[in-house]
Design a protein around this motif. Structure first.
Motif, PDB file in Angstrom:
ATOM      1  N   ARG A 183       0.684  -1.078   0.086  1.00  0.00           N
ATOM      2  CA  ARG A 183      -0.205   0.042  -0.702  1.00  0.00           C
ATOM      3  C   ARG A 183       1.099   0.997   0.693  1.00  0.00           C
ATOM      4  O   ARG A 183       0.222   2.800  -0.600  1.00  0.00           O
ATOM      5  N   GLU A 184       1.835   1.043   0.510  1.00  0.00           N
ATOM      6  CA  GLU A 184       2.937   2.500   1.057  1.00  0.00           C
ATOM      7  C   GLU A 184       3.116   2.952  -0.050  1.00  0.00           C
ATOM      8  O   GLU A 184       3.062   4.076  -0.259  1.00  0.00           O
ATOM      9  N   PRO A 185       3.877   2.907  -1.569  1.00  0.00           N
ATOM     10  CA  PRO A 185       4.100   3.517  -3.277  1.00  0.00           C
ATOM     11  C   PRO A 185       3.120   3.703  -3.310  1.00  0.00           C
ATOM     12  O   PRO A 185       2.736   5.201  -3.458  1.00  0.00           O
ATOM     13  N   GLU A 187       0.463   5.413  -1.651  1.00  0.00           N
ATOM     14  CA  GLU A 187       0.089   6.158  -0.650  1.00  0.00           C
ATOM     15  C   GLU A 187       1.714   7.088  -0.589  1.00  0.00           C
ATOM     16  O   GLU A 187       0.892   8.253  -0.835  1.00  0.00           O
ATOM     17  N   ALA A 188       2.642   6.982  -1.091  1.00  0.00           N
ATOM     18  CA  ALA A 188       3.408   7.878  -1.350  1.00  0.00           C
ATOM     19  C   ALA A 188       3.576   9.010  -2.921  1.00  0.00           C
ATOM     20  O   ALA A 188       3.539  10.003  -2.453  1.00  0.00           O
ATOM     21  N   ALA A 189       2.972   8.167  -3.819  1.00  0.00           N
ATOM     22  CA  ALA A 189       2.060   8.482  -4.920  1.00  0.00           C
ATOM     23  C   ALA A 189       1.245   9.487  -4.644  1.00  0.00           C
ATOM     24  O   ALA A 189       1.172  10.724  -5.471  1.00  0.00           O
ATOM     25  N   LYS A 190       0.178   9.321  -3.964  1.00  0.00           N
ATOM     26  CA  LYS A 190      -0.520  10.378  -3.680  1.00  0.00           C
ATOM     27  C   LYS A 190      -0.681  11.221  -3.193  1.00  0.00           C
ATOM     28  O   LYS A 190      -0.283  12.826  -3.303  1.00  0.00           O
ATOM     29  N   LEU A 191       0.684  11.071  -1.649  1.00  0.00           N
ATOM     30  CA  LEU A 191       1.114  12.215  -2.027  1.00  0.00           C
ATOM     31  C   LEU A 191       1.848  13.345  -2.267  1.00  0.00           C
ATOM     32  O   LEU A 191       2.916  14.391  -2.211  1.00  0.00           O
ATOM     33  N   ASP A 192       2.755  12.299  -2.894  1.00  0.00           N
ATOM     34  CA  ASP A 192       3.142  13.014  -4.388  1.00  0.00           C
ATOM     35  C   ASP A 192       2.727  13.761  -5.487  1.00  0.00           C
ATOM     36  O   ASP A 192       3.068  14.338  -6.680  1.00  0.00           O
ATOM     37  N   ALA A 194       0.439  12.878  -6.889  1.00  0.00           N
ATOM     38  CA  ALA A 194      -0.157  12.159  -9.032  1.00  0.00           C
ATOM     39  C   ALA A 194      -1.528  11.659  -8.152  1.00  0.00           C
ATOM     40  O   ALA A 194      -2.223  11.562  -7.239  1.00  0.00           O
ATOM     41  N   TYR A 202       1.724   5.490 -13.486  1.00  0.00           N
ATOM     42  CA  TYR A 202       3.558   5.385 -12.731  1.00  0.00           C
ATOM     43  C   TYR A 202       3.319   4.332 -12.448  1.00  0.00           C
ATOM     44  O   TYR A 202       5.589   4.264 -11.570  1.00  0.00           O
ATOM     45  N   VAL A 203       2.908   3.965 -11.185  1.00  0.00           N
ATOM     46  CA  VAL A 203       3.454   3.411 -10.010  1.00  0.00           C
ATOM     47  C   VAL A 203       3.197   1.745  -9.995  1.00  0.00           C
ATOM     48  O   VAL A 203       3.519   0.717 -10.474  1.00  0.00           O
ATOM     49  N   PRO A 206       3.890  -0.294 -13.821  1.00  0.00           N
ATOM     50  CA  PRO A 206       5.469  -0.659 -13.798  1.00  0.00           C
ATOM     51  C   PRO A 206       5.738  -1.824 -12.862  1.00  0.00           C
ATOM     52  O   PRO A 206       6.643  -2.667 -12.767  1.00  0.00           O
ATOM     53  N   MET A 207       5.086  -1.998 -11.918  1.00  0.00           N
ATOM     54  CA  MET A 207       5.167  -2.670 -10.819  1.00  0.00           C
ATOM     55  C   MET A 207       4.803  -4.502 -11.008  1.00  0.00           C
ATOM     56  O   MET A 207       5.388  -4.817 -10.145  1.00  0.00           O
TER      57      MET A 207
END
Lengths: 290, 361
Positions: A183-185, A187-192, A194, A202-203, A206-207
């Motif tokens: 879940r974290e990447p 959430e990190a993208a949301k904070l970035d 995106a 992009y996240v 590709p993963m």
């Protein structure tokens, strides 16, 4: 007995059987392809590469080859596109596990149907006089549309059935894969900052590159074996508009002329081309994942 | 200005409330640590400030703007996760600059900022590597660089050092503190490690069961715990607790569990004779002493734990274990009789029913 020997010994019968079946039929096809056998007469002789040379001058063969390539491209791209879009849509909009499971169950039904049954269902749906699709088209003032009788629509119409069966199945697989991602990447993208589509473009996707490549290969192999669907829905027609290589080989070898040597030559050529194509795709895919 | 205001925050999952009516004010440039045991709601609180969890009721404001209903990307916050949460398929440089690129900054604008944070965190040699080819500490630095490059109004750290080994944890802790002194960005840091909280915080918010148990500077929390829970949670080795009763006499004193201790009447003016209390004695505040010293406690050594410069001596005092810390532990061995004492100022007294501290100063 060492572990290695045990493994070898127990594997030999099954692999031996499979190898024999594969090799005998391939050897048989090669043997036939250099003769001039037909089903009508018992005598035959060695003709060398005559059948292969004739193939290269056969317009119907190239038409079938073109149809096969178009079929392969439409079904593989269509299945993966539909699966990715639907999986992301469900992942973002349906949050309750119960609804997700119900949707997944519903999406699994088409692929569980026997191909022939699916083909018949869609033949009725497509029917210009009885079909529900044409009824709906009529409501908005289009049609009746000859989905299976119009040469420029027929191949796509059959491909839609294949995409319906496999695209929904792959949607379920992709949705489950999305659920397994950490879940974290995300959430990190949301904070970035995106946006939702950017998070997936992009996240998350590709993963999932590795599984997506595997799914593409599986579908590419599966699409080669679409004989039953096309045969029941159009029989290769109208004319030769939906005639793929396997259908043409069947028409030549069994149905019409009984020219099994010619059909065998076609199969051998098909085997060589697809093997080469898949080795190249496999290598490219491996390089890309690394 | 990036002060944070949380008003009457409620968070519940279904009918089960996790946080009930929490109020919190964090001033600009402050370094606040949310501390508490697992499941106390500290991470949930942080995630609500970040916008990753919805608030069931209440309001959150950052820099005077109500952000309760804003998506995470528009709150001006940056977060560092416990698991680092790096994008595994991107290079370090792409990981760090992802947020800026999403905001539509050009490569030319981004390049000098990337260089600046990479230099600051020592990441310049690794910019073209993938996260999987980095060590845990390097990955955590990348996560910090990704947060810093956005020059956010607020930094949020969710147990960022928990996955690292002790030595690296200490090093990064110092680095985070130094960076804060340099950038002065308002920071919230979540941890369950009380030592980490004590060393890094301007102010500690100690949480328990979704509520704030005590808020204050590390010194206040350590020296003036408002409850038995706080006193027990903070400090290693952990505080000793002894049940006792207040005695009548010239001096204010409490006895029980084989010891009699004089208390400071100035700190505990409301205690009355016969009142049942629970005494809190910090091992670090006790020391070896002579037989007839004031507030002497007599016991037998059970175990001596060597901590290098000092040792923790666990003793048996009338059947209960009481421990203290001393530099002269090497002369003691199990079975030895031992006498140690504590100054009245350092004795904590709690109500045995409510757990509240009875100290009045």
């Amino acid at each position: 007995m060492t572990r290695k020997r045990f493994v070898t010994l127990t594997l030999i019968p099954a692999i031996g059987l499979l190898a024999t079946l594969a090799l005998v039929s391939i050897a048989g096809a090669i043997w036939f392809s250099v003769m001039n056998r037909t089903l009508r007469s018992a005598d035959y002789e060695f003709v060398g590469l005559h059948n292969f040379l004739r193939l290269l001058r056969d317009r119907r063969f190239f038409n079938a080859l073109e149809n096969s390539i178009i079929w392969e491209a439409i079904t593989v791209i269509g299945t993966l596109t539909l699966a990715v879009l639907l999986a992301v849509l469900i992942f973002e909009t349906v949050k309750k596990p119960l609804w997700r499971n119900l949707i997944c169950f519903a999406f699994l039904v088409p692929v569980l149907l026997p191909r022939v049954a699916a083909a018949f269902i869609w033949r009725f749906l497509y029917s210009p006089s009885l079909g529900v699709i044409n009824y709906l088209c009529g409501l908005v003032g289009i049609g009746p549309v000859e989905f299976l009788a119009n040469p420029s629509l027929a191949l796509i119409s059959v491909a839609v059935v294949d995409i319906w069966q496999w695209g929904l199945f792959f949607t379920v697989i992709l949705l489950k894969l999305l659920e397994t991602l950490p879940r974290e990447p995300i959430e990190a993208a949301k904070l970035d900052s995106a946006r939702t589509w950017e998070i997936h473009a992009y996240v998350t996707l590709p993963m999932l590159k590795g599984p997506l490549i595997s799914l593409t290969l599986v579908k590419a192999v599966e699409s080669l074996r679409s004989f039953d669907l096309i045969f029941v829905m159009t029989g290769g027609g109208p004319g030769t508009a939906t005639e793929t290589l396997d259908l043409y080989a069947y028409q030549m070898g069994i149905n019409m002329g009984g020219r099994i040597s010619y059909a065998s030559a076609m199969s051998v050529l098909l085997l060589i081309v697809t093997t080469m194509a898949f080795v190249i795709i496999w290598k490219a895919g491996k390089k890309w994942t690394n | 200005m990036a002060n944070i205001t949380c008003k009457n925050i409620v968070k519940s999952y279904g009918a089960h409330p996790v946080i009930e009516g929490l109020n919190l004010e964090i001033s600009d440039r402050e370094f606040v640590v949310f501390l508490g045991p697992s499941g106390c709601g500290k991470s949930t609180m942080l995630r609500m400030i970040a916008g990753l969890e919805e608030v069931s009721a209440g309001h959150i404001a950052i820099g005077g703007t109500d952000v309760t209903d804003l998506p995470p990307g528009e709150r001006g916050v940056a977060m560092v996760f416990q698991s680092y949460a790096l994008y595994p398929h991107m290079t370090v440089a792409d990981n760090i600059t992802f947020g800026l690129r999403r905001q539509g900054n050009s490569r030319a604008e981004i390049a000098p900022r990337l260089k600046q944070v990479a230099d600051l965190l020592g990441l310049t040699p690794f910019l073209e590597r993938r996260p999987k080819n980095l060590s845990g500490g390097q990955q955590q630095r990348v996560a910090m660089a990704r947060a810093m490059i956005k020059t956010p109004k607020v930094f949020l750290f969710d147990e960022p050092l928990s996955n690292l080994d002790a030595k690296l944890r200490e090093k990064l802790r110092t680095e985070i503190r130094k960076i804060h002194m340099q950038l002065k960005t308002t920071t919230i840091f979540v941890t369950h490690d009380q030592l980490e909280a004590m060393t890094i915080a301007d102010r500690i918010v100690l949480m328990r069961d979704g509520q704030i148990e005590q808020m204050g500077t590390p010194d206040e929390i350590f020296e003036r715990p408002r409850s038995r829970f706080v006193a027990d949670f903070i400090g290693t080795p952990a505080m000793n607790f002894v049940r006792a009763e207040i005695r009548a006499g010239d001096e204010l004193c409490a006895s029980g569990g084989g010891l009699t201790l004089t208390l400071s009447p100035h700190s505990f003016p409301d205690l009355v004779a016969g009142q049942k209390v629970e005494l809190g004695l910090r091992p670090a505040r006790m020391e070896l002493c002579g037989q007839n010293s004031h507030n002497a406690i007599h016991g037998t050594v059970v175990l001596v734990e060597n901590m290098g410069a000092e040792g923790q001596v666990i003793t048996n005092v009338a059947g209960a274990e009481v421990s203290f810390v001393t530099k002269d532990f090497r002369s003691l061995s199990p079975g030895d009789p031992v006498t140690f004492s504590i100054a009245p100022d350092h004795i904590h007294v709690f109500d045995p029913e409510t757990g509240r501290s009875l100290r009045k100063d």
